[in-house]
Design a protein around this motif. Structure first.
Motif, PDB file in Angstrom:
ATOM      1  N   ASP A   1       0.863  -1.172   0.000  1.00  0.00           N
ATOM      2  CA  ASP A   1       0.000   0.000   0.000  1.00  0.00           C
ATOM      3  C   ASP A   1       0.907   1.233   0.000  1.00  0.00           C
ATOM      4  OD1 ASP A   1      -1.569   2.231   1.600  1.00  0.00           O
ATOM      5  OD2 ASP A   1      -3.066   0.813   0.847  1.00  0.00           O
ATOM      6  N   PHE A   2       0.487   2.288  -0.662  1.00  0.00           N
ATOM      7  CA  PHE A   2       1.325   3.471  -0.794  1.00  0.00           C
ATOM      8  C   PHE A   2       1.488   4.248   0.511  1.00  0.00           C
ATOM      9  CE2 PHE A   2      -0.382   2.653  -5.094  1.00  0.00           C
ATOM     10  CZ  PHE A   2       0.818   2.281  -5.668  1.00  0.00           C
ATOM     11  N   ARG A   3       0.704   3.903   1.517  1.00  0.00           N
ATOM     12  CA  ARG A   3       0.850   4.550   2.828  1.00  0.00           C
ATOM     13  C   ARG A   3       1.961   3.920   3.662  1.00  0.00           C
ATOM     14  NH1 ARG A   3      -5.209   3.636   4.544  1.00  0.00           N
ATOM     15  NH2 ARG A   3      -4.677   1.744   3.426  1.00  0.00           N
ATOM     16  N   ILE A   4       2.446   2.744   3.262  1.00  0.00           N
ATOM     17  CA  ILE A   4       3.502   2.070   4.022  1.00  0.00           C
ATOM     18  C   ILE A   4       4.830   2.780   3.779  1.00  0.00           C
ATOM     19  CG2 ILE A   4       4.836  -0.069   4.254  1.00  0.00           C
ATOM     20  CD1 ILE A   4       2.282  -1.612   3.687  1.00  0.00           C
ATOM     21  N   THR A   5       5.495   3.120   4.859  1.00  0.00           N
ATOM     22  CA  THR A   5       6.787   3.810   4.772  1.00  0.00           C
ATOM     23  C   THR A   5       7.931   2.801   4.885  1.00  0.00           C
ATOM     24  OG1 THR A   5       6.933   4.109   7.158  1.00  0.00           O
ATOM     25  CG2 THR A   5       5.800   5.852   5.903  1.00  0.00           C
ATOM     26  N   GLU A   6       9.143   3.277   4.613  1.00  0.00           N
ATOM     27  CA  GLU A   6      10.319   2.421   4.761  1.00  0.00           C
ATOM     28  C   GLU A   6      10.451   1.943   6.210  1.00  0.00           C
ATOM     29  OE1 GLU A   6      14.036   3.487   2.427  1.00  0.00           O
ATOM     30  OE2 GLU A   6      12.909   5.376   2.336  1.00  0.00           O
ATOM     31  N   ALA A   7      10.236   2.841   7.140  1.00  0.00           N
ATOM     32  CA  ALA A   7      10.357   2.488   8.558  1.00  0.00           C
ATOM     33  C   ALA A   7       9.326   1.426   8.943  1.00  0.00           C
ATOM     34  CB  ALA A   7      10.187   3.733   9.423  1.00  0.00           C
ATOM     35  N   ALA A   8       8.103   1.562   8.445  1.00  0.00           N
ATOM     36  CA  ALA A   8       7.061   0.589   8.757  1.00  0.00           C
ATOM     37  C   ALA A   8       7.404  -0.776   8.152  1.00  0.00           C
ATOM     38  CB  ALA A   8       5.716   1.072   8.219  1.00  0.00           C
ATOM     39  N   LEU A   9       7.967  -0.769   6.956  1.00  0.00           N
ATOM     40  CA  LEU A   9       8.353  -2.020   6.306  1.00  0.00           C
ATOM     41  C   LEU A   9       9.445  -2.739   7.108  1.00  0.00           C
ATOM     42  CD1 LEU A   9       7.844  -3.692   3.706  1.00  0.00           C
ATOM     43  CD2 LEU A   9       9.829  -2.545   2.746  1.00  0.00           C
ATOM     44  N   ILE A  10      10.431  -1.987   7.534  1.00  0.00           N
ATOM     45  CA  ILE A  10      11.508  -2.581   8.344  1.00  0.00           C
ATOM     46  C   ILE A  10      10.942  -3.120   9.650  1.00  0.00           C
ATOM     47  CG2 ILE A  10      13.596  -2.032   9.658  1.00  0.00           C
ATOM     48  CD1 ILE A  10      14.327  -0.119   7.325  1.00  0.00           C
ATOM     49  N   LYS A  11      10.037  -2.386  10.262  1.00  0.00           N
ATOM     50  CA  LYS A  11       9.416  -2.822  11.513  1.00  0.00           C
ATOM     51  C   LYS A  11       8.634  -4.130  11.313  1.00  0.00           C
ATOM     52  CE  LYS A  11       6.899  -0.798  15.368  1.00  0.00           C
ATOM     53  NZ  LYS A  11       6.164   0.382  15.852  1.00  0.00           N
ATOM     54  N   LEU A  12       7.962  -4.275  10.168  1.00  0.00           N
ATOM     55  CA  LEU A  12       7.207  -5.489   9.871  1.00  0.00           C
ATOM     56  C   LEU A  12       8.119  -6.706   9.711  1.00  0.00           C
ATOM     57  CD1 LEU A  12       4.565  -4.335   7.220  1.00  0.00           C
ATOM     58  CD2 LEU A  12       4.061  -5.390   9.423  1.00  0.00           C
ATOM     59  N   PHE A  13       9.283  -6.511   9.082  1.00  0.00           N
ATOM     60  CA  PHE A  13      10.151  -7.633   8.738  1.00  0.00           C
ATOM     61  C   PHE A  13      11.311  -7.847   9.708  1.00  0.00           C
ATOM     62  CE2 PHE A  13       7.731  -7.177   4.925  1.00  0.00           C
ATOM     63  CZ  PHE A  13       7.683  -8.460   4.401  1.00  0.00           C
TER      64      PHE A  13
END
Length: 157
Positions: free
Chosen positions: A21-33
């Motif tokens: 989703d275009f609302r996902i940021t780089e920081a959020a992606l790193i936090k998820l993984f």
């Protein structure tokens, strides 16, 4: 160790993450993984030109320190919802192979429909030659030109 095996190891621990989703940021992606292992690098892909310049393209790559960490993240995160969208998580090498196979099957399918490919003595399709590929492209262009001229004729003036 040769450079080819280093590239293979790198690809085996690198994940493609799509349908972001275009609302996902780089920081959020790193936090998820992050819970699945040590993230060595992250490549968040952005539009670099055109009207969407600076906006995310909807996919990214994450490099883990080991193949096992990448496989665990793939297993746990593929299909998981993030901002209401199911993530597509694959090993980056799988993504490349899937695209390559998909493209080659389209080329082979259109070429065989055009009657360009011949069967070998074992009944297997042979790889088309350069001239056969060119002929297939010309045939496709001719078909497309015919479709567009037919559409113009049908369109009321």
């Amino acid at each position: 160790m040769d450079s080819g095996s280093f590239v293979d190891e790198k690809c085996e621990s690198r994940l493609y993450i799509g349908n972001l989703d275009f609302r996902i940021t780089e920081a959020a992606l790193i936090k998820l993984f992050n819970p699945f292992g040590t993230i060595v690098s992250e490549d968040f892909i952005w539009h670099t030109r055109g009207p969407k310049r600076g906006e995310p393209r909807g996919f990214a790559f994450i490099q883990y320190s080991t193949k096992e960490e990448a496989e665990l993240a793939k297993e746990k995160m593929h299909g998981r919802l993030a901002c209401g969208r199911p993530l597509v998580v694959r090993l980056a090498s799988e993504k490349y192979l899937a695209e390559t196979q998909q493209k080659s099957s389209k080329v082979m399918g259109s070429a065989s429909r055009g009657g360009i490919l011949s069967s070998g003595s074992l009944g297997l399709e042979q790889s088309p030659s350069k001239s056969a590929k060119i002929a297939a492209i010309k045939s496709k262009l001719k078909d497309l030109e015919g479709e567009s001229s037919n559409a113009k004729k049908l369109k009321p003036s």
